[in-house]
Design an enzyme around this catalytic site. Structure first.
Site, PDB file in Angstrom:
ATOM      1  N   HIS A   1     -42.039 -19.066  32.286  1.00  0.00           N
ATOM      2  CA  HIS A   1     -42.219 -18.368  33.573  1.00  0.00           C
ATOM      3  C   HIS A   1     -43.216 -19.081  34.501  1.00  0.00           C
ATOM      4  CE1 HIS A   1     -41.678 -13.994  35.165  1.00  0.00           C
ATOM      5  NE2 HIS A   1     -41.838 -14.824  36.173  1.00  0.00           N
TER       6      HIS A   1
ATOM      7  N   TYR B   1     -40.887  -8.187  33.387  1.00  0.00           N
ATOM      8  CA  TYR B   1     -40.285  -7.172  34.273  1.00  0.00           C
ATOM      9  C   TYR B   1     -40.066  -5.844  33.525  1.00  0.00           C
ATOM     10  CZ  TYR B   1     -38.954 -11.318  37.121  1.00  0.00           C
ATOM     11  OH  TYR B   1     -38.940 -12.490  37.835  1.00  0.00           O
TER      12      TYR B   1
ATOM     13  N   LYS C   1     -37.281 -14.809  30.671  1.00  0.00           N
ATOM     14  CA  LYS C   1     -38.393 -15.758  30.774  1.00  0.00           C
ATOM     15  C   LYS C   1     -39.513 -15.419  29.801  1.00  0.00           C
ATOM     16  CE  LYS C   1     -37.373 -15.724  35.726  1.00  0.00           C
ATOM     17  NZ  LYS C   1     -37.141 -14.316  36.089  1.00  0.00           N
TER      18      LYS C   1
ATOM     19  N   ASP D   1     -30.931 -12.043  36.516  1.00  0.00           N
ATOM     20  CA  ASP D   1     -32.202 -12.734  36.285  1.00  0.00           C
ATOM     21  C   ASP D   1     -33.286 -11.716  35.957  1.00  0.00           C
ATOM     22  OD1 ASP D   1     -33.833 -15.398  36.712  1.00  0.00           O
ATOM     23  OD2 ASP D   1     -34.988 -13.791  37.671  1.00  0.00           O
TER      24      ASP D   1
HETATM   25  N1  LIG Z   1     -39.934 -16.827  38.511  1.00  0.00           N
HETATM   26  C1  LIG Z   1     -40.759 -16.134  39.235  1.00  0.00           C
HETATM   27  O1  LIG Z   1     -41.993 -16.277  39.177  1.00  0.00           O
HETATM   28  C2  LIG Z   1     -40.193 -15.146  40.216  1.00  0.00           C
HETATM   29  C3  LIG Z   1     -40.997 -14.611  41.224  1.00  0.00           C
HETATM   30  C4  LIG Z   1     -40.422 -13.705  42.128  1.00  0.00           C
HETATM   31  C5  LIG Z   1     -39.086 -13.357  42.002  1.00  0.00           C
HETATM   32  N2  LIG Z   1     -38.322 -13.887  40.987  1.00  0.00           N
HETATM   33  C6  LIG Z   1     -36.891 -13.525  40.813  1.00  0.00           C
HETATM   34  O2  LIG Z   1     -36.214 -13.620  42.062  1.00  0.00           O
HETATM   35  C7  LIG Z   1     -35.629 -12.360  42.393  1.00  0.00           C
HETATM   36  C8  LIG Z   1     -35.600 -12.150  43.881  1.00  0.00           C
HETATM   37  O3  LIG Z   1     -36.881 -12.298  44.457  1.00  0.00           O
HETATM   38  P1  LIG Z   1     -37.715 -11.076  45.074  1.00  0.00           P
HETATM   39  O4  LIG Z   1     -37.358  -9.816  44.388  1.00  0.00           O
HETATM   40  O5  LIG Z   1     -39.152 -11.497  45.051  1.00  0.00           O
HETATM   41  O6  LIG Z   1     -37.319 -11.072  46.616  1.00  0.00           O
HETATM   42  P2  LIG Z   1     -35.987 -11.159  47.514  1.00  0.00           P
HETATM   43  O7  LIG Z   1     -34.782 -11.153  46.695  1.00  0.00           O
HETATM   44  O8  LIG Z   1     -36.232 -12.264  48.479  1.00  0.00           O
HETATM   45  O9  LIG Z   1     -36.088  -9.816  48.368  1.00  0.00           O
HETATM   46  C9  LIG Z   1     -35.984  -8.560  47.806  1.00  0.00           C
HETATM   47  C10 LIG Z   1     -36.327  -7.539  48.889  1.00  0.00           C
HETATM   48  O10 LIG Z   1     -35.367  -7.601  49.950  1.00  0.00           O
HETATM   49  C11 LIG Z   1     -34.726  -6.334  50.090  1.00  0.00           C
HETATM   50  N3  LIG Z   1     -33.305  -6.618  50.338  1.00  0.00           N
HETATM   51  C12 LIG Z   1     -32.393  -7.096  49.449  1.00  0.00           C
HETATM   52  N4  LIG Z   1     -31.200  -7.282  50.043  1.00  0.00           N
HETATM   53  C13 LIG Z   1     -31.344  -6.914  51.330  1.00  0.00           C
HETATM   54  C14 LIG Z   1     -30.462  -6.877  52.428  1.00  0.00           C
HETATM   55  N5  LIG Z   1     -29.201  -7.270  52.322  1.00  0.00           N
HETATM   56  N6  LIG Z   1     -30.940  -6.422  53.622  1.00  0.00           N
HETATM   57  C15 LIG Z   1     -32.226  -6.029  53.741  1.00  0.00           C
HETATM   58  N7  LIG Z   1     -33.116  -6.051  52.734  1.00  0.00           N
HETATM   59  C16 LIG Z   1     -32.678  -6.485  51.523  1.00  0.00           C
HETATM   60  C17 LIG Z   1     -34.974  -5.582  48.797  1.00  0.00           C
HETATM   61  O11 LIG Z   1     -35.096  -4.212  48.977  1.00  0.00           O
HETATM   62  P3  LIG Z   1     -34.118  -3.137  48.224  1.00  0.00           P
HETATM   63  O12 LIG Z   1     -34.199  -3.327  46.756  1.00  0.00           O
HETATM   64  O13 LIG Z   1     -34.690  -1.838  48.682  1.00  0.00           O
HETATM   65  O14 LIG Z   1     -32.745  -3.422  48.777  1.00  0.00           O
HETATM   66  C18 LIG Z   1     -36.340  -6.145  48.370  1.00  0.00           C
HETATM   67  O15 LIG Z   1     -37.385  -5.453  49.037  1.00  0.00           O
HETATM   68  C19 LIG Z   1     -36.508 -11.373  41.618  1.00  0.00           C
HETATM   69  O16 LIG Z   1     -35.892 -10.105  41.486  1.00  0.00           O
HETATM   70  C20 LIG Z   1     -36.705 -12.113  40.318  1.00  0.00           C
HETATM   71  O17 LIG Z   1     -35.539 -11.994  39.529  1.00  0.00           O
HETATM   72  C21 LIG Z   1     -38.859 -14.786  40.105  1.00  0.00           C
END
Ligand SMILES: NC(=O)c1ccc[n+]([C@@H]2O[C@H](COP(=O)([O-])OP(=O)(O)OC[C@H]3O[C@@H](n4cnc5c(N)ncnc54)[C@H](OP(=O)(O)O)[C@@H]3O)[C@@H](O)[C@H]2O)c1
Length: 278
Positions: free
Chosen positions: A113, A55, A80, A50
């Site tokens: 998006h 990004y 997106k 994704d």
């Molecule tokens: N459409 C939108 O507006 C929108 C908005 C936000 C996000 N997104 C998408 O959703 C994806 C995920 O959301 P997100 O990046 O906001 O947050 P998330 O996936 O909820 O959390 C990511 C965080 O958790 C840590 N993490 C990951 N796996 C872990 C584990 N097993 N144990 C402990 N910590 C862990 C990561 O750190 P490390 O990298 O250091 O492991 C990072 O700091 C994004 O990358 C993006 O593709 C879309």
């Protein structure tokens, strides 16, 4: 599309299959480290990446997929349309730019998006054109709340396949109206920030439940999302966590424990909140 048999899939409302879990690459800068993380994900069995034009890492996504030597049609790529590129002509141009960055001739899923007022209808027309031309396998939206989705459904010729929104147990009951609308209209909710961006992984209720299933709290959150019928897209740049996060297919959360998790809801939004956007 062929995915590894260990990887579960959902079927979108147009018949396209989508893996229930993918790697999110938000805040992963273009370059070798991101390419290596995606490479690790593909080696661990992920087949959904994704990304988004905002990004600024589509180039790394494309490179990682090509260097993996996995056939293109066995990997599901989401990107997106950014807010500044909304509008009919702008959206068509932005899509071309994404394809150029990815060095691909199609994407699997192209999403609006954010629901930009005054522009989103023209943007949707552009996505429909791209879809009709076969240059993306499915189209959808992101951050659409009930009012935005109802409006879109009133004029869409092609129904969106996905609505990507923030979802986790700490933001669940508060999102009931949009989740229910998605379910009624066969639009798959794609859960972003499914790990609460790491901020709730030490919550006592989660820790206790996770121990009972002999899984980590991250795995419990991801399994919860999948059992809700959401595609989940956790982000990690750390190889051991990338592997940990996809290891969620050997256990099942009981109905009682699903309820316990649902009841952690507290309207916790980790990013920007689209509720209230006109
Ligand atoms: N459409 C939108 O507006 C929108 C908005 C936000 C996000 N997104 C998408 O959703 C994806 C995920 O959301 P997100 O990046 O906001 O947050 P998330 O996936 O909820 O959390 C990511 C965080 O958790 C840590 N993490 C990951 N796996 C872990 C584990 N097993 N144990 C402990 N910590 C862990 C990561 O750190 P490390 O990298 O250091 O492991 C990072 O700091 C994004 O990358 C993006 O593709 C879309």
């Amino acid at each position: 599309m062929n995915f590894p048999s260990s990887l579960k899939v959902f079927t979108l409302n147009n018949g396209i299959r989508i893996p229930v879990i993918g790697l999110g690459v938000y805040q992963m800068p273009d370059g070798d480290r991101t390419q290596q993380a995606i490479d690790r994900a593909l080696k661990s069995g992920y087949r959904l990446i994704d990304t988004a034009s905002i990004y600024h890492n589509e180039t790394s996504v494309g490179r990682a997929v090509r260097s993996s030597l996995i056939p293109r049609e066995q990997v599901f790529i989401t990107t997106k349309l950014w807010n500044a590129d909304q509008g009919y002509d702008q959206a068509l141009r932005a899509f071309e730019k994404s394809l150029t960055n990815l060095q691909m001739d199609y994407v699997d899923l192209f999403l609006i998006h954010w629901p930009v007022q005054g522009k989103r209808k023209d943007s949707w027309r552009a996505l429909e054109k791209i879809y009709d031309e076969g240059r993306c396998k499915a189209i959808g939206v992101s951050n659409y709340m009930k009012n935005h989705l109802e409006e879109l459904l009133s004029y869409a010729n092609v129904k969106p396949a996905v609505n990507q929104i923030e979802l986790h147990p700490y933001l669940f009951h508060e999102r009931a109206d949009i989740i229910n609308l998605c379910r009624q209209t066969e639009i798959i909710p794609m859960a972003y920030s499914p790990l609460t961006r790491g901020t709730r992984l030490n919550d006592g209720v989660l820790v206790k439940l996770a121990k009972r299933y002999e899984k980590t709290t991250a795995q419990l959150l991801l399994r919860w999302g999948i059992q809700q019928g959401f595609t989940v897209i956790p982000k990690s740049a750390i190889h051991s966590r990338i592997e940990e996060n996809i290891d969620v297919f050997d256990f099942e959360i009981s109905a009682t424990d699903m309820e316990k998790l649902n009841d952690l809801s507290q309207g916790y939004v980790t990013g920007w909140n689209p509720s209230g956007l006109p």
